[in-house]
Design a protein around this motif. Structure first.
Motif, PDB file in Angstrom:
ATOM      1  N   THR A   1      17.223  13.080  28.875  1.00  0.00           N
ATOM      2  CA  THR A   1      17.795  13.331  27.538  1.00  0.00           C
ATOM      3  C   THR A   1      19.307  13.528  27.586  1.00  0.00           C
ATOM      4  O   THR A   1      19.945  13.632  26.542  1.00  0.00           O
ATOM      5  CB  THR A   1      17.170  14.587  26.919  1.00  0.00           C
ATOM      6  OG1 THR A   1      17.449  15.731  27.748  1.00  0.00           O
ATOM      7  CG2 THR A   1      15.674  14.419  26.751  1.00  0.00           C
ATOM      8  N   ARG A   2      19.900  13.602  28.798  1.00  0.00           N
ATOM      9  CA  ARG A   2      21.343  13.806  28.914  1.00  0.00           C
ATOM     10  C   ARG A   2      22.001  12.513  29.356  1.00  0.00           C
ATOM     11  O   ARG A   2      21.434  11.706  30.079  1.00  0.00           O
ATOM     12  CB  ARG A   2      21.651  14.913  29.930  1.00  0.00           C
ATOM     13  CG  ARG A   2      20.999  16.245  29.592  1.00  0.00           C
ATOM     14  CD  ARG A   2      21.586  17.356  30.456  1.00  0.00           C
ATOM     15  NE  ARG A   2      21.335  17.132  31.878  1.00  0.00           N
ATOM     16  CZ  ARG A   2      20.259  17.571  32.518  1.00  0.00           C
ATOM     17  NH1 ARG A   2      19.330  18.245  31.862  1.00  0.00           N
ATOM     18  NH2 ARG A   2      20.103  17.331  33.804  1.00  0.00           N
ATOM     19  N   ALA A   3      23.252  12.348  28.939  1.00  0.00           N
ATOM     20  CA  ALA A   3      23.994  11.129  29.257  1.00  0.00           C
ATOM     21  C   ALA A   3      24.500  11.185  30.700  1.00  0.00           C
ATOM     22  O   ALA A   3      25.169  12.138  31.091  1.00  0.00           O
ATOM     23  CB  ALA A   3      25.176  10.967  28.306  1.00  0.00           C
TER      24      ALA A   3
ATOM     25  N   PHE B   1      23.533   4.957  26.427  1.00  0.00           N
ATOM     26  CA  PHE B   1      22.848   4.368  25.277  1.00  0.00           C
ATOM     27  C   PHE B   1      21.527   5.080  25.022  1.00  0.00           C
ATOM     28  O   PHE B   1      21.175   5.392  23.880  1.00  0.00           O
ATOM     29  CB  PHE B   1      22.605   2.879  25.504  1.00  0.00           C
ATOM     30  CG  PHE B   1      21.832   2.236  24.397  1.00  0.00           C
ATOM     31  CD1 PHE B   1      22.400   2.048  23.141  1.00  0.00           C
ATOM     32  CD2 PHE B   1      20.508   1.828  24.595  1.00  0.00           C
ATOM     33  CE1 PHE B   1      21.679   1.467  22.119  1.00  0.00           C
ATOM     34  CE2 PHE B   1      19.789   1.251  23.578  1.00  0.00           C
ATOM     35  CZ  PHE B   1      20.377   1.063  22.335  1.00  0.00           C
ATOM     36  N   VAL B   2      20.792   5.376  26.090  1.00  0.00           N
ATOM     37  CA  VAL B   2      19.537   6.107  25.943  1.00  0.00           C
ATOM     38  C   VAL B   2      19.797   7.486  25.352  1.00  0.00           C
ATOM     39  O   VAL B   2      19.068   7.961  24.480  1.00  0.00           O
ATOM     40  CB  VAL B   2      18.825   6.214  27.302  1.00  0.00           C
ATOM     41  CG1 VAL B   2      17.600   7.113  27.197  1.00  0.00           C
ATOM     42  CG2 VAL B   2      18.441   4.829  27.817  1.00  0.00           C
TER      43      VAL B   2
ATOM     44  N   MET C   1      19.794  11.201  20.684  1.00  0.00           N
ATOM     45  CA  MET C   1      20.532  12.067  19.770  1.00  0.00           C
ATOM     46  C   MET C   1      20.278  11.681  18.312  1.00  0.00           C
ATOM     47  O   MET C   1      20.121  12.557  17.451  1.00  0.00           O
ATOM     48  CB  MET C   1      22.025  11.980  20.077  1.00  0.00           C
ATOM     49  CG  MET C   1      22.881  12.909  19.224  1.00  0.00           C
ATOM     50  SD  MET C   1      22.513  14.652  19.531  1.00  0.00           S
ATOM     51  CE  MET C   1      23.083  14.802  21.224  1.00  0.00           C
ATOM     52  N   THR C   2      20.203  10.394  18.005  1.00  0.00           N
ATOM     53  CA  THR C   2      19.953   9.983  16.622  1.00  0.00           C
ATOM     54  C   THR C   2      18.557  10.410  16.167  1.00  0.00           C
ATOM     55  O   THR C   2      18.375  10.827  15.018  1.00  0.00           O
ATOM     56  CB  THR C   2      20.108   8.468  16.479  1.00  0.00           C
ATOM     57  OG1 THR C   2      19.232   7.799  17.392  1.00  0.00           O
ATOM     58  CG2 THR C   2      21.539   8.030  16.735  1.00  0.00           C
TER      59      THR C   2
ATOM     60  N   LEU D   1      15.406  14.092  12.747  1.00  0.00           N
ATOM     61  CA  LEU D   1      14.374  15.123  12.598  1.00  0.00           C
ATOM     62  C   LEU D   1      14.973  16.408  12.032  1.00  0.00           C
ATOM     63  O   LEU D   1      14.376  17.054  11.159  1.00  0.00           O
ATOM     64  CB  LEU D   1      13.731  15.394  13.959  1.00  0.00           C
ATOM     65  CG  LEU D   1      12.506  16.315  13.983  1.00  0.00           C
ATOM     66  CD1 LEU D   1      11.399  15.759  13.102  1.00  0.00           C
ATOM     67  CD2 LEU D   1      12.015  16.506  15.401  1.00  0.00           C
ATOM     68  N   ALA D   2      16.162  16.769  12.490  1.00  0.00           N
ATOM     69  CA  ALA D   2      16.824  17.979  11.983  1.00  0.00           C
ATOM     70  C   ALA D   2      17.124  17.855  10.494  1.00  0.00           C
ATOM     71  O   ALA D   2      16.909  18.803   9.724  1.00  0.00           O
ATOM     72  CB  ALA D   2      18.115  18.237  12.770  1.00  0.00           C
TER      73      ALA D   2
END
Length: 414
Positions: free
Chosen positions: A14-16, A22-23, A28-29, A34-35
């Motif tokens: 989940t971290r760059a 790109f992942v 993040m989007t 969801l937020a």
């Protein structure tokens, strides 16, 4: 510190890191989507709770929570009130008479519900005295046939304090039709405004005047009006009191006159909640697309992990962890921001009105002059739980697909 392999790799994805930006971006989007869905759902439901609270306090502050009605006119209402006050749910009991009729002024007519009240006691069971915009409630004097009308009625007939209006009520007679109209000239002594439809359908007169119009003795009343602590307990409370008093009395409550309105508001909140839940569902299931792209991007990593001994269950757990982290963080961010926004939405709307110079909620159009909001912990818990559950379910298929990747095939095409 020891961490299981699936948690270590799943959170790392989940971290760059270099080529994985790109992942990280698509993760993040999904988190932001969801937020925003959770935030919108909390704010909208809080505003609906606020409107329902305002409607409840205004309408049920005017109409009786419950009444103990006599089969015949009640000669002495005080023993009935004393018996009602023995119930711990009852906070006040006052005399009350109700009639239906028509108001007539210069050829214009409208139906009206007339309540006979004692101005000295009405404040115990009603909020009308706090919402008088012209005149005074205590200007209702026995024998003077004064009337306090709603603001919509006053505007419709263009009436002010001191004007006269005619009340027409049906009266049983020996005429061929069985009913003849009785007319009574009333003096407008006050105007109330609670900001609901009652402003155009309700009027107040003195108890003694109501008794005279019904051809009763001055001290006779139709019922005893009750105020109860829990309005949803009113049917049970009034029924118990009427049963204890005997067959000469029967119970009535607000659910017979206003129950459909509050049922409609409850159904409206439920339906809007379900529609907003679809927004959260769309945001949560974006995680599916995110994880499928991650699985495709990490095909070589999966193959290497399988080669060095990782089981399909561990591979599946890696991507479940990644998707769950996205869902949990997005839901928590949306929940926190939603709570803050719901607690400050009235102030934010007021700031927008001051900056723009436009009144979003004009008291001339709406029954409120600001945007009410009532944050309920149960709503927040339900929304956040739904976000957690849907984000978890969205991880199952991509994770299962990752577990099915064949190492040789993945390495051949990587």
């Amino acid at each position: 510190m020891f961490r299981p392999l699936s948690i270590f790799i799943g959170t790392r994805y989940t971290r760059a890191k270099r080529r994985n930006r790109f992942v990280s971006f698509i993760s993040m989007t999904s988190m932001i989507g969801l937020a925003l869905g959770v935030l919108a759902m909390i704010v909208v439901l809080s505003v609906m709770n606020g409107f329902q609270r305002e409607m409840s306090s205004r309408i049920l502050g005017m109409v009786p929570h419950a009444t103990i009605v006599g089969v015949n006119p009640i000669d002495d209402w005080q023993p009935v009130a004393a018996a009602a006050m023995k119930n711990p749910q009852v906070t006040a009991a006052v005399p009350f008479t109700e009639m239906e009729g028509m108001l007539s002024y210069k050829g214009t007519m409208q139906p009206i519900q007339v309540s006979g009240v004692d101005p000295a006691l009405e404040g115990q069971v009603s909020i009308v005295a706090k919402h008088i915009v012209q005149g005074r409630l205590d200007a209702l004097k026995p024998g003077e046939f004064g009337v306090v009308i709603g603001e919509i009625t006053a505007r419709r007939f263009r009436l002010n304090v001191g004007d006269k209006i005619t009340l027409i009520v049906p009266e049983v007679s020996n005429a061929p039709g069985g009913i003849t109209p009785r007319m009574q000239r009333l003096n407008v002594v006050g105007v109330f405004k609670v900001g609901a439809e009652l402003d155009g359908s309700m009027a107040l007169i003195h108890l003694a005047d109501a008794a005279q119009m019904q051809h009763w003795e001055p001290n006779q009343v139709q019922s005893v009006r009750l105020a109860v602590k829990d309005m949803y307990a009113a049917p049970q409370v009034s029924g118990d009191i009427a049963n204890a008093l005997g067959a000469a009395y029967k119970a009535d409550d607000w659910t017979h006159t206003q129950g459909s309105l509050f049922s409609a508001m409850k159904m409206e909140k439920t339906m809007i909640g379900l529609l907003l839940l679809m927004i959260v569902a769309v945001a949560a299931f974006n995680i599916i697309a995110t994880l499928i792209m991650v699985v495709n991007d990490k095909g070589a990593d999966i193959a290497i992990l399988r080669t060095i001994g990782a089981t399909p269950r561990q591979i599946m757990a890696i991507f479940i962890v990644q998707g769950t982290v996205i869902g949990v963080v997005g839901t928590l961010i949306g929940g926190v921001l939603g709570v803050i926004a719901a607690l400050n939405v009235s102030a934010m709307v007021g700031w927008v009105e001051r900056v723009s110079g436009q009144h979003i909620f004009s008291s001339d159009v709406y029954f409120v002059s600001n945007l009410p909001s009532e944050l309920q912990g149960a709503d927040v818990a339900l929304i956040c739980t739904a976000g957690f559950v849907m984000s978890f379910l969205a991880t199952v298929y991509p994770a299962w697909r990752a577990a099915k990747v064949e190492p040789a095939t993945a390495l051949r095409y990587s």
